[in-house]
Design an enzyme around this catalytic site. Structure first.
Site, PDB file in Angstrom:
ATOM      1  CG  LEU A 161      -0.445   0.200   2.616  1.00 27.36           C
ATOM      2  CD1 LEU A 161      -0.153   1.647   2.938  1.00 27.36           C
ATOM      3  CD2 LEU A 161      -1.463  -0.333   3.594  1.00 27.36           C
ATOM      4  CG  LEU A 261       9.613   7.743 -15.426  1.00 31.68           C
ATOM      5  CD1 LEU A 261       9.498   7.758 -16.948  1.00 31.68           C
ATOM      6  CD2 LEU A 261      11.095   7.626 -15.032  1.00 31.68           C
ATOM      7  N   GLY A 268      11.249  10.169  -0.164  1.00 34.78           N
ATOM      8  CA  GLY A 268      11.431  10.115   1.283  1.00 34.78           C
ATOM      9  C   GLY A 268      10.385   9.195   1.860  1.00 34.78           C
ATOM     10  CB  CYS A 271       8.396   2.675   2.776  1.00 31.48           C
ATOM     11  SG  CYS A 271       7.018   2.540   3.907  1.00 31.48           S
TER      12      CYS A 271
HETATM   13  C1  UGA Z   1       6.054   3.076  -0.909  1.00 31.00           C
HETATM   14  C2  UGA Z   1       5.648   2.143  -2.072  1.00 31.00           C
HETATM   15  O1  UGA Z   1       5.213   2.915  -3.187  1.00 31.00           O
HETATM   16  C3  UGA Z   1       4.530   1.197  -1.638  1.00 31.00           C
HETATM   17  O2  UGA Z   1       4.226   0.287  -2.687  1.00 31.00           O
HETATM   18  C4  UGA Z   1       4.997   0.421  -0.405  1.00 31.00           C
HETATM   19  O3  UGA Z   1       3.987  -0.448   0.064  1.00 31.00           O
HETATM   20  C5  UGA Z   1       5.363   1.407   0.699  1.00 31.00           C
HETATM   21  O4  UGA Z   1       6.401   2.293   0.226  1.00 31.00           O
HETATM   22  C6  UGA Z   1       5.856   0.624   1.874  1.00 31.00           C
HETATM   23  O5  UGA Z   1       6.948   0.041   1.792  1.00 31.00           O
HETATM   24  O6  UGA Z   1       5.124   0.493   2.852  1.00 31.00           O
HETATM   25  P1  UGA Z   1       4.975   5.285   0.158  1.00 31.00           P
HETATM   26  O7  UGA Z   1       6.146   5.313   1.076  1.00 31.00           O
HETATM   27  O8  UGA Z   1       3.605   5.518   0.695  1.00 31.00           O
HETATM   28  O9  UGA Z   1       4.905   3.875  -0.611  1.00 31.00           O
HETATM   29  O10 UGA Z   1       5.252   6.412  -0.932  1.00 31.00           O
HETATM   30  P2  UGA Z   1       5.414   6.503  -2.516  1.00 31.00           P
HETATM   31  O11 UGA Z   1       4.152   6.892  -3.140  1.00 31.00           O
HETATM   32  O12 UGA Z   1       6.128   5.316  -3.047  1.00 31.00           O
HETATM   33  O13 UGA Z   1       6.403   7.752  -2.601  1.00 31.00           O
HETATM   34  C7  UGA Z   1       7.720   7.682  -2.033  1.00 31.00           C
HETATM   35  C8  UGA Z   1       8.470   8.958  -2.283  1.00 31.00           C
HETATM   36  O14 UGA Z   1       8.840   9.051  -3.645  1.00 31.00           O
HETATM   37  C9  UGA Z   1       7.718  10.242  -1.955  1.00 31.00           C
HETATM   38  O15 UGA Z   1       8.584  11.112  -1.255  1.00 31.00           O
HETATM   39  C10 UGA Z   1       7.358  10.806  -3.312  1.00 31.00           C
HETATM   40  O16 UGA Z   1       7.243  12.194  -3.305  1.00 31.00           O
HETATM   41  C11 UGA Z   1       8.543  10.337  -4.146  1.00 31.00           C
HETATM   42  N1  UGA Z   1       8.252  10.220  -5.584  1.00 31.00           N
HETATM   43  C12 UGA Z   1       7.300   9.368  -6.035  1.00 31.00           C
HETATM   44  C13 UGA Z   1       8.974  10.983  -6.480  1.00 31.00           C
HETATM   45  O17 UGA Z   1       9.867  11.772  -6.100  1.00 31.00           O
HETATM   46  N2  UGA Z   1       8.709  10.873  -7.820  1.00 31.00           N
HETATM   47  C14 UGA Z   1       7.767  10.023  -8.295  1.00 31.00           C
HETATM   48  O18 UGA Z   1       7.593   9.971  -9.542  1.00 31.00           O
HETATM   49  C15 UGA Z   1       7.052   9.254  -7.383  1.00 31.00           C
END
Ligand code: UGA
Length: 446
Positions: A161, A261, A268, A271
């Site tokens: 999730l 992308l 951050g 996770c």
């Molecule tokens: C992430 C994974 O996407 C989930 O599948 C996983 O279950 C979860 O970790 C976990 O291990 O529990 P989450 O930490 O909620 O989920 O956040 P993401 O949506 O993955 O975003 C992570 C970071 O990447 C954020 O800081 C977001 O701003 C950044 N991000 C995301 C980018 O800089 N660029 C993008 O294109 C996408």
């Protein structure tokens, strides 16, 4: 639907899982070792901001008007063991202080507290993200401690999730992966997930280590994709390219896809960063450091984004941060959450403050959490209040509210119309039309 379900640990993962299981029709008990959390949840209040979660809590928490009464919370492991046929462990597994490795203390202590009460055949299901090999170790420990012996089995069922979409992702997952060592465990888990399976969600059965690895590999891949586009942003920066157009063009290739992308100040949260590091540490323990050497580079590229943003702010302020007023829009690590764990936005705000700027932060939901981590920053109650008198504005978390800001209104309260877009989601043309200088990493200047 025979099983009664228990969920141990009520953070983002556990609270949502417990509520979702009740929504699917099961009787559920949730456990947390923090009494204050249990108290809040028992009143149908989520201890964190997660869209849609409180609605389902209120629909099911026992004793609330009109609720199904299928969901209750406790701090007692004995109660949980007596109640549940299937026990999901959802506690957090943070980074070990001062090290790369994963801190299994909470998970281990959940097992040590639960297992001695397991006096009948039962299934314990690990959901937390753990170093590969943990499940096999914990399965042995449970059988050792439980009065039911081998009858108390362990399976692994990683959770994918995303915060902000936790309810949707839990009720309608894109895949269900289970690591099992017996047919009985597989059958029980098929019953638990009967509804999403009937909806067509792929159900993948594998061994324990593979199921643990699926999760770490998925997060490592997502982190790699983000750092890849951020590396391209660094190239665009020196080659006068536009990383947003580059990403858009790459995303149309079906083999690459447009998601994850989006370049900017990097990833951050609780996770991606720590899972990446724990994966590297585990590979080292297993004698396979070389295989994941590249993830160190992914990590340092990501951390470099934060420093680059600080430099961009310094440049916007004619080379010195001292005494300059900076408004920071966003503190959460991403929109639709109040989570500030390893938040790039808050980290940048903190760095600017420590280097002498007067930083005022506004975030729609994460103010209390941000204040607790960084009490020395200034906080404002709205974007416009944060912007008042600012020499530069930094857009660091892409909340919808910030996409809808009116550059003209904001322009009237700032000292200088200068904005840095750390998430590449603002409409640059619109801002520039109102005489703002808008800069972003990896994008052309004008
Ligand atoms: C992430 C994974 O996407 C989930 O599948 C996983 O279950 C979860 O970790 C976990 O291990 O529990 P989450 O930490 O909620 O989920 O956040 P993401 O949506 O993955 O975003 C992570 C970071 O990447 C954020 O800081 C977001 O701003 C950044 N991000 C995301 C980018 O800089 N660029 C993008 O294109 C996408």
């Amino acid at each position: 639907m025979p099983q009664k379900i228990s969920v141990i640990g009520t953070g983002y993962l556990g609270a949502t899982h417990a509520a979702a299981m009740a929504e699917l029709g099961f009787e559920v008990i949730g456990l947390d070792v923090v009494p204050a959390k249990v108290e809040l949840l028992s009143q149908g209040v989520a201890p964190m901001y997660e869209p849609g979660l409180e609605e389902i809590l209120r629909r099911h928490v026992v004793g609330l008007p009109g609720s199904s009464g299928r969901l209750s919370f406790t701090t007692s492991f004995a109660e949980v063991a007596a109640f549940g046929d299937v026990h999901f462990i959802c506690v957090n597994t943070p980074q070990r202080a001062g090290e790369y490795g994963c801190d299994m203390t909470h998970f281990d202590s959940a097992v040590e507290s639960l297992a001695p009460h397991l006096d009948r055949p039962t299934l314990v299901v690990g959901k937390s993200t753990v170093p590969v090999g943990s499940a096999a170790r914990l399965a042995r420990r449970i059988a050792e401690l439980a009065p039911a012996g081998e009858g108390a089995e362990l399976a692994w069922n990683p959770e994918f999730l995303q915060e902000g979409f936790a309810v949707r992702d839990t009720l309608h997952p894109d895949r269900i992966v289970v690591g099992t060592t017996s047919e009985r465990a597989e059958t029980l888990l098929r019953e638990v997930y009967a509804v999403p399976i009937a909806e067509g969600t792929p159900f993948i059965v594998t061994d324990l280590p593979t199921s643990e690895l699926v999760k770490t590999a998925a997060n490592a891949f997502l982190a790699t994709k983000i750092s890849f586009i951020n590396a391209m942003a660094e190239i665009c920066e020196v080659a006068d390219g536009d990383v947003v157009k580059l990403a858009e063009s790459l995303g149309h290739d079906e083999r690459i896809g447009p998601k994850f992308l989006r370049s900017g100040i990097g990833f951050g949260g609780g996770c991606l960063p720590k899972d990446l590091r724990a994966f590297v540490a585990r590979a080292g323990e297993l004698g396979a450091s070389e295989a994941l050497q590249f993830l160190r580079e992914i990590d340092s590229l990501n951390v470099r984004r934060r420093a680059s943003m600080v430099e961009l702010a310094r440049e916007a302020l004619d080379g010195s941060l001292l005494g300059k007023r900076i408004a920071v829009l966003g503190a959460a690590f991403k929109p639709d959450t109040d989570d500030v764990r390893d938040s790039p936005a808050l980290n940048i705000a903190g760095q600017l403050h420590l280097q002498g700027a007067e930083v005022t932060v506004y975030d729609p939901k994460a103010m209390a959490n941000a204040r607790a981590v960084f009490p020395t920053l200034r906080y404002a109650d709205s974007a416009i209040e944060a912007a008042r008198g600012a020499h530069v504005l930094l857009h660091l978390t892409e909340w919808r509210e910030f996409q809808e800001l009116d550059p003209e209104t904001l322009g009237e309260v700032v000292s200088r119309r200068h904005i840095l877009d750390g998430r590449n989601t603002l409409d640059a043309t619109l801002w520039r039309k109102s005489d703002w200088t808008l800069r972003a990493l990896g994008r052309p200047r004008a």
